[in-house]
Scaffold this motif. Structure first.
Motif, PDB file in Angstrom:
ATOM      1  N   TYR A  50      39.863  35.386  36.946  1.00  0.00           N
ATOM      2  CA  TYR A  50      40.808  36.073  37.823  1.00  0.00           C
ATOM      3  C   TYR A  50      41.808  36.918  37.042  1.00  0.00           C
ATOM      4  O   TYR A  50      42.060  38.071  37.402  1.00  0.00           O
ATOM      5  N   ASN A  51      42.367  36.351  35.972  1.00  0.00           N
ATOM      6  CA  ASN A  51      43.424  37.074  35.252  1.00  0.00           C
ATOM      7  C   ASN A  51      43.148  37.266  33.771  1.00  0.00           C
ATOM      8  O   ASN A  51      44.000  37.783  33.041  1.00  0.00           O
ATOM      9  N   ASP A  52      41.985  36.850  33.293  1.00  0.00           N
ATOM     10  CA  ASP A  52      41.574  36.992  31.892  1.00  0.00           C
ATOM     11  C   ASP A  52      42.401  36.166  30.918  1.00  0.00           C
ATOM     12  O   ASP A  52      42.322  36.370  29.697  1.00  0.00           O
ATOM     13  N   ASP A  53      43.198  35.225  31.406  1.00  0.00           N
ATOM     14  CA  ASP A  53      43.905  34.319  30.503  1.00  0.00           C
ATOM     15  C   ASP A  53      42.883  33.502  29.708  1.00  0.00           C
ATOM     16  O   ASP A  53      41.859  33.059  30.252  1.00  0.00           O
TER      17      ASP A  53
ATOM     18  N   HIS B 149      32.130  31.110  48.222  1.00  0.00           N
ATOM     19  CA  HIS B 149      32.167  31.365  46.778  1.00  0.00           C
ATOM     20  C   HIS B 149      31.710  32.785  46.457  1.00  0.00           C
ATOM     21  O   HIS B 149      30.971  33.029  45.509  1.00  0.00           O
ATOM     22  N   ASN B 150      32.146  33.723  47.284  1.00  0.00           N
ATOM     23  CA  ASN B 150      31.925  35.151  47.059  1.00  0.00           C
ATOM     24  C   ASN B 150      30.437  35.527  47.064  1.00  0.00           C
ATOM     25  O   ASN B 150      30.066  36.583  46.544  1.00  0.00           O
ATOM     26  N   GLY B 151      29.598  34.666  47.625  1.00  0.00           N
ATOM     27  CA  GLY B 151      28.161  34.927  47.605  1.00  0.00           C
ATOM     28  C   GLY B 151      27.493  34.569  46.293  1.00  0.00           C
ATOM     29  O   GLY B 151      26.301  34.838  46.109  1.00  0.00           O
TER      30      GLY B 151
ATOM     31  N   ASP C 125      43.889  35.692  44.703  1.00  0.00           N
ATOM     32  CA  ASP C 125      44.106  34.650  43.706  1.00  0.00           C
ATOM     33  C   ASP C 125      43.541  33.320  44.220  1.00  0.00           C
ATOM     34  O   ASP C 125      43.983  32.813  45.256  1.00  0.00           O
ATOM     35  N   PRO C 126      42.573  32.731  43.523  1.00  0.00           N
ATOM     36  CA  PRO C 126      41.985  31.481  44.018  1.00  0.00           C
ATOM     37  C   PRO C 126      42.957  30.298  43.997  1.00  0.00           C
ATOM     38  O   PRO C 126      42.681  29.272  44.615  1.00  0.00           O
ATOM     39  N   ARG C 127      44.087  30.442  43.308  1.00  0.00           N
ATOM     40  CA  ARG C 127      45.075  29.359  43.315  1.00  0.00           C
ATOM     41  C   ARG C 127      45.783  29.259  44.660  1.00  0.00           C
ATOM     42  O   ARG C 127      46.363  28.220  44.982  1.00  0.00           O
ATOM     43  N   ASP C 128      45.725  30.330  45.440  1.00  0.00           N
ATOM     44  CA  ASP C 128      46.258  30.317  46.799  1.00  0.00           C
ATOM     45  C   ASP C 128      45.199  29.686  47.700  1.00  0.00           C
ATOM     46  O   ASP C 128      44.132  30.251  47.917  1.00  0.00           O
ATOM     47  N   HIS C 129      45.484  28.502  48.223  1.00  0.00           N
ATOM     48  CA  HIS C 129      44.493  27.748  48.984  1.00  0.00           C
ATOM     49  C   HIS C 129      44.048  28.452  50.262  1.00  0.00           C
ATOM     50  O   HIS C 129      43.024  28.091  50.838  1.00  0.00           O
ATOM     51  N   SER C 130      44.797  29.446  50.712  1.00  0.00           N
ATOM     52  CA  SER C 130      44.406  30.142  51.940  1.00  0.00           C
ATOM     53  C   SER C 130      43.363  31.227  51.672  1.00  0.00           C
ATOM     54  O   SER C 130      42.737  31.729  52.613  1.00  0.00           O
ATOM     55  N   ASN C 131      43.158  31.599  50.414  1.00  0.00           N
ATOM     56  CA  ASN C 131      42.168  32.630  50.083  1.00  0.00           C
ATOM     57  C   ASN C 131      40.770  32.039  50.096  1.00  0.00           C
ATOM     58  O   ASN C 131      40.516  30.975  49.524  1.00  0.00           O
ATOM     59  N   MET C 132      39.851  32.734  50.736  1.00  0.00           N
ATOM     60  CA  MET C 132      38.466  32.280  50.830  1.00  0.00           C
ATOM     61  C   MET C 132      37.551  33.016  49.867  1.00  0.00           C
ATOM     62  O   MET C 132      36.419  32.585  49.629  1.00  0.00           O
TER      63      MET C 132
ATOM     64  N   GLY D 204      37.596  34.727  45.954  1.00  0.00           N
ATOM     65  CA  GLY D 204      38.291  34.930  44.690  1.00  0.00           C
ATOM     66  C   GLY D 204      37.497  35.881  43.816  1.00  0.00           C
ATOM     67  O   GLY D 204      36.719  36.708  44.293  1.00  0.00           O
ATOM     68  N   PRO D 205      37.636  35.755  42.493  1.00  0.00           N
ATOM     69  CA  PRO D 205      36.974  36.691  41.589  1.00  0.00           C
ATOM     70  C   PRO D 205      35.504  36.381  41.374  1.00  0.00           C
ATOM     71  O   PRO D 205      35.071  35.236  41.470  1.00  0.00           O
ATOM     72  N   LEU D 206      34.742  37.408  41.070  1.00  0.00           N
ATOM     73  CA  LEU D 206      33.410  37.214  40.516  1.00  0.00           C
ATOM     74  C   LEU D 206      33.551  36.738  39.075  1.00  0.00           C
ATOM     75  O   LEU D 206      34.632  36.801  38.494  1.00  0.00           O
ATOM     76  N   ILE D 207      32.470  36.267  38.490  1.00  0.00           N
ATOM     77  CA  ILE D 207      32.559  35.594  37.198  1.00  0.00           C
ATOM     78  C   ILE D 207      32.990  36.525  36.077  1.00  0.00           C
ATOM     79  O   ILE D 207      33.672  36.099  35.141  1.00  0.00           O
ATOM     80  N   ASN D 208      32.616  37.811  36.143  1.00  0.00           N
ATOM     81  CA  ASN D 208      33.002  38.729  35.071  1.00  0.00           C
ATOM     82  C   ASN D 208      32.877  40.184  35.539  1.00  0.00           C
ATOM     83  O   ASN D 208      32.381  40.466  36.634  1.00  0.00           O
ATOM     84  N   LYS D 209      33.326  41.082  34.683  1.00  0.00           N
ATOM     85  CA  LYS D 209      33.309  42.512  35.000  1.00  0.00           C
ATOM     86  C   LYS D 209      31.892  43.036  35.171  1.00  0.00           C
ATOM     87  O   LYS D 209      31.633  43.920  36.010  1.00  0.00           O
ATOM     88  N   GLN D 210      30.965  42.494  34.383  1.00  0.00           N
ATOM     89  CA  GLN D 210      29.578  42.961  34.459  1.00  0.00           C
ATOM     90  C   GLN D 210      28.983  42.697  35.840  1.00  0.00           C
ATOM     91  O   GLN D 210      28.177  43.492  36.342  1.00  0.00           O
ATOM     92  N   ALA D 211      29.371  41.584  36.462  1.00  0.00           N
ATOM     93  CA  ALA D 211      28.877  41.274  37.809  1.00  0.00           C
ATOM     94  C   ALA D 211      29.362  42.326  38.804  1.00  0.00           C
ATOM     95  O   ALA D 211      28.611  42.774  39.673  1.00  0.00           O
TER      96      ALA D 211
END
Length: 485
Positions: A31-34, A282-284, A318-325, A327-334
């Motif tokens: 999500y944030n590249d941390d 899970h974003n498909g 942001d997947p840390r927000d429990h109301s979001n269904m 979130g991010p895909l696994i990486n930029k290439q996806a």
């Protein structure tokens, strides 16, 4: 209870230590590249050490009392329950899971481990009648010895645990290679859980490595007798070929291009609800996710309208927000792969009826319509939040479109009558078909697996026991036998 830590170490030979590769890998939050952790990868020597140690430990583990074995898995279940918040937080941080997805994944892990806890009691022998006088035939169920497990990034903890727990419970040693993008939740976390549960040291190993460095050493090693792989069909085909060279079993759960077939008499509202979940959970990024939605022409426009409206209302971010269904895909290439496929589908005649937004690795839903099954988004597994909706005229045409794919993992049918749905389901070439539901289903007691290019073998329940064990016939001649010469 201390929080699990030391995510920069491998688990090999019953010890937490660095790998022997010269390569360092940064495990990043999608999500944030941390940077979550930095780990020194394993090499071919580590693979050999792990397999050798697993083989040695397995011979002792096989003879351990069944009740003692089962107790390890019962403790592992208790640990997962007690550490629920910690585990879900790791899944959110490392895989981009929403809280809902992380919670479901952990429940799956608990369920399959509960089923595996029964396996030590099911390693039984059978007495079979003999044609020969005074002979007794005994058929023993035995562990295969050592199992190699390769798991993917999308449901990393569960798709590792689905093989690890049953294989261990059946009396095997296990060497696990998770996707390095999700090395913690897909491997190191599992090792921590079983270590805390009292699994004997040296029985389970976790190899975090680059496939380009260890090459085929993980699958061609002569020690493992089963390789369990979940991932792409292309890689699965290669693994099957490598396994064939050493006469070992390959248990493969591969790609899918899963259809949802909505018949003329289906309840449109229920069909849309199913489709939204089965497509965008899970974003498909699920092997079972709906890829193509095939709808009878009489309800097509209504379905598209309601589906687009529902997809547009999904909360994204942001997947840390429990109301979001979503979130991010696994990486930029996806993200790049998916956007390129959408562009190609548009050039082939598909219409974009919901244009998603892209923010970093986060994609909101895209919905396309097409008059044929030939556009790129229908021909390829999207593994992202992209749906293609296709009309059909007759029931047989709809079934033909559903079957127009080299894959056959999961499918779904919505019909006004359950029995009508079942009759249609039987005509779909797929390992799993769900009537008046969607395609994303998994249960610990059910045979899970695909047809055609979607894999070999079945996971779950007694079928997992079959995958990770072998049978040995031992006969006893209780009185002297008369031979013809």
């Amino acid at each position: 209870m201390n929080t699990y830590s030391d995510w920069n170490l491998q688990y090999i030979g019953g010890e937490w230590r660095e790998g022997n590769s010269t390569t360092m890998y940064e495990n990043k939050n999608p999500y944030n590249d941390d940077i979550i952790s930095t780990i020194k990868l394993a090499n071919k020597n580590d693979v050999q050490e792990a397999y050798t140690a697993a083989q040695k430990a397995q011979s002792e583990w096989e003879s351990v009392n069944a009740f003692q074995k089962a107790e390890v898995f019962e403790k592992a279940i208790a640990i997962m329950k007690a550490r629920r918040d910690e585990i879900c937080e790791l899944l959110i941080k490392e895989t981009g899971s929403t809280y809902a997805k992380a919670s479901v994944e952990l429940d799956f892990c608990i369920s399959i481990t509960r089923e595996a806890a029964s396996f030590p009691m099911r390693m039984v022998a059978e007495i079979v009648p003999s044609l020969i006088p005074n002979k007794e035939n005994r058929v023993f169920r035995r562990p295969v010895g050592v199992v190699g497990v390769i798991s993917p990034f999308n449901f990393p903890m569960y798709l590792s645990m689905r093989s690890v727990a049953p294989a261990l419970a059946a009396g095997n040693g296990v060497v696990l290679k998770p996707d390095k993008q999700t090395a913690i939740s897909g491997g190191l976390l599992i090792a921590k859980i079983f270590e805390e549960a009292g699994l004997p040291a040296g029985l389970l190993h976790v190899i975090v490595a680059s496939s380009s460095e260890i090459e085929d050493s993980f699958t061609e090693n002569p020690i493992p007798r089963v390789i369990s792989f979940t991932g792409s069909t292309q890689t699965g085909l290669h693994i099957a070929q490598v396994c064939a060279r050493t006469m070992k079993k390959a248990a493969l759960e591969l790609g899918g291009n899963n259809p949802l077939l909505v018949l003329e008499d289906a309840d449109v509202e229920r069909s849309v609800q199913s489709a939204i979940y089965g497509k965008f959970f899970h974003n498909g990024q699920i092997c079972m996710a709906i890829n193509r939605i095939i709808v009878h022409e009489s309800i097509y426009e209504t379905f598209v309208e309601q589906f687009v409206k529902a997809a547009n209302m999904l909360k994204v971010g942001d997947p840390r927000d429990h109301s979001n269904m979503i979130g991010p895909l696994i990486n930029k290439q996806a993200v790049e792969r998916i956007t390129e496929t959408i562009t190609k589908a548009k050039q082939e005649g598909a219409q974009v009826v919901l244009e998603g937004q892209i923010n970093g690795n986060v994609m909101s839903p895209f919905v396309l319509t097409s008059n044929t099954n030939d556009v790129a988004t229908a021909q390829h597994e999207m593994f992202g939040p992209v749906a293609t909706i296709i009309p059909f005229k007759t029931e047989q045409e709809g079934i033909a479109i559903a079957n127009d794919s080299p894959y056959g993992l999961s499918a779904a049918v919505h019909a006004g009558s359950i029995e009508k749905g079942v009759q249609v389901a039987k005509q779909i070439v797929s390992g799993m078909v769900h009537v008046n539901d969607q395609s994303v289903n998994d249960e610990p007691l059910i045979a899970f697996g695909g047809e055609k290019m979607s894999g070999l073998g079945r996971f779950g329940g007694k079928w997992s026991l079959e995958e990770f064990t072998t049978l040995q016939w031992i006969s006893t001649q209780n009185e002297p036998r008369e031979y013809p010469f």
